[in-house]
Design a protein around this motif. Sequence first.
Motif, PDB file in Angstrom:
ATOM      1  N   GLU A 130       0.814  -1.224   0.000  1.00 38.74           N
ATOM      2  CA  GLU A 130       0.000   0.000   0.000  1.00 38.74           C
ATOM      3  C   GLU A 130       0.850   1.278   0.000  1.00 38.74           C
ATOM      4  O   GLU A 130       0.966   1.971   0.986  1.00 38.74           O
ATOM      5  N   ARG A 131       1.386   1.615  -1.146  1.00 41.68           N
ATOM      6  CA  ARG A 131       2.271   2.765  -1.259  1.00 41.68           C
ATOM      7  C   ARG A 131       1.535   4.081  -1.412  1.00 41.68           C
ATOM      8  O   ARG A 131       0.515   4.155  -2.080  1.00 41.68           O
ATOM      9  N   GLN A 132       2.129   5.138  -0.843  1.00 44.15           N
ATOM     10  CA  GLN A 132       1.635   6.494  -1.125  1.00 44.15           C
ATOM     11  C   GLN A 132       2.702   7.343  -1.819  1.00 44.15           C
ATOM     12  O   GLN A 132       2.411   8.403  -2.348  1.00 44.15           O
ATOM     13  N   VAL A 133       3.944   6.872  -1.755  1.00 38.98           N
ATOM     14  CA  VAL A 133       5.043   7.628  -2.363  1.00 38.98           C
ATOM     15  C   VAL A 133       5.760   6.727  -3.370  1.00 38.98           C
ATOM     16  O   VAL A 133       6.259   5.658  -3.003  1.00 38.98           O
ATOM     17  N   SER A 134       5.786   7.151  -4.620  1.00 34.25           N
ATOM     18  CA  SER A 134       6.419   6.320  -5.656  1.00 34.25           C
ATOM     19  C   SER A 134       7.943   6.471  -5.601  1.00 34.25           C
ATOM     20  O   SER A 134       8.472   7.447  -5.051  1.00 34.25           O
ATOM     21  N   THR A 135       8.604   5.511  -6.200  1.00 36.33           N
ATOM     22  CA  THR A 135      10.063   5.565  -6.301  1.00 36.33           C
ATOM     23  C   THR A 135      10.490   6.845  -7.032  1.00 36.33           C
ATOM     24  O   THR A 135      11.462   7.497  -6.633  1.00 36.33           O
ATOM     25  N   GLU A 136       9.728   7.224  -8.054  1.00 39.23           N
ATOM     26  CA  GLU A 136      10.052   8.418  -8.848  1.00 39.23           C
ATOM     27  C   GLU A 136       9.984   9.684  -7.998  1.00 39.23           C
ATOM     28  O   GLU A 136      10.841  10.574  -8.117  1.00 39.23           O
ATOM     29  N   ILE A 147      21.238  14.585  -3.165  1.00 42.21           N
ATOM     30  CA  ILE A 147      21.685  13.503  -2.284  1.00 42.21           C
ATOM     31  C   ILE A 147      21.246  12.144  -2.831  1.00 42.21           C
ATOM     32  O   ILE A 147      20.341  12.050  -3.659  1.00 42.21           O
ATOM     33  N   LYS A 148      21.926  11.117  -2.392  1.00 38.01           N
ATOM     34  CA  LYS A 148      21.669   9.764  -2.877  1.00 38.01           C
ATOM     35  C   LYS A 148      20.386   9.211  -2.266  1.00 38.01           C
ATOM     36  O   LYS A 148      20.060   9.477  -1.118  1.00 38.01           O
ATOM     37  N   PHE A 149      19.676   8.415  -3.072  1.00 39.72           N
ATOM     38  CA  PHE A 149      18.374   7.890  -2.657  1.00 39.72           C
ATOM     39  C   PHE A 149      18.384   6.366  -2.600  1.00 39.72           C
ATOM     40  O   PHE A 149      18.909   5.704  -3.493  1.00 39.72           O
ATOM     41  N   PHE A 150      17.780   5.827  -1.538  1.00 37.85           N
ATOM     42  CA  PHE A 150      17.598   4.381  -1.420  1.00 37.85           C
ATOM     43  C   PHE A 150      16.171   4.080  -1.005  1.00 37.85           C
ATOM     44  O   PHE A 150      15.579   4.842  -0.222  1.00 37.85           O
TER      45      PHE A 150
END
Length: 199
Positions: A130-136, A147-150
């Motif tokens: 149940e995501r609300q924030v996409s990877t994009e 900054i780097k994202f994980f």
Amino acid sequence: MKNPKSKFDFLFKILVIGESSVGKTCLLLRYTEDTFNASHLATIGIDFKLKELMIDDKLIKLQIWDTAGQDRYKSITKTYYKGSQGIVLVYDVTSMDTFEKIQHWIKQIENNASRNVKKVLVGNKCDKEERQVSTEQGQKLADEKGIKFFETSAKTNENVKEMFEYLTNEIFRNYEEKEESINIKKAKEDEEGHHKCCK
Ligand code: GDP
Ligand code: MG
């Protein structure tokens, strides 16, 4: 030259910050103890945990700080940021609110941390449906901030080690030119002094 008596070559202080219940304590425990407990952690916080790792031929000791419930008040004292070389900035991919609050935490860093502190942006709980924030969206914010994202999961252990090791590498590669190297040396001497007096 390496001091043969020294237990480690470098001591780095890393902070884990972000809104309450995004999984900060779980990430810390997953990385330092390889454990995950879904139930007992919600209200507790720990001070810090230690973790050792090698980079090149250097033994690095990480002192990774949790926020011990202070995250609820959103104003963590300056003392907490003092002398830290790295910051893990965490939100929960199933909560847009925690993602939007990242801006607040970035301001906190700007106001309190050393200017050249190394940061990573972390979208935790990526195992959940149940995501609300996409990877994009996460990647876009990280790019904007440079900054780097994980995306991580403390539950399944996805990307946890990679994230902490990336951050440690960043700190290690840059420490020499930075004023923090003095603090690191001091912290190391303090700890060595402490060991000596306890023998
Ligand atoms: P903190 O307040 O940021 O320290 O958050 P906690 O580490 O206490 O975690 C809050 C809740 O989220 C707990 O119930 C954890 O079990 C759960 N949690 C933390 N990380 C993950 C994760 O990666 N995946 C899932 N599914 N649950 C997580
Ligand atoms: Mg916690």
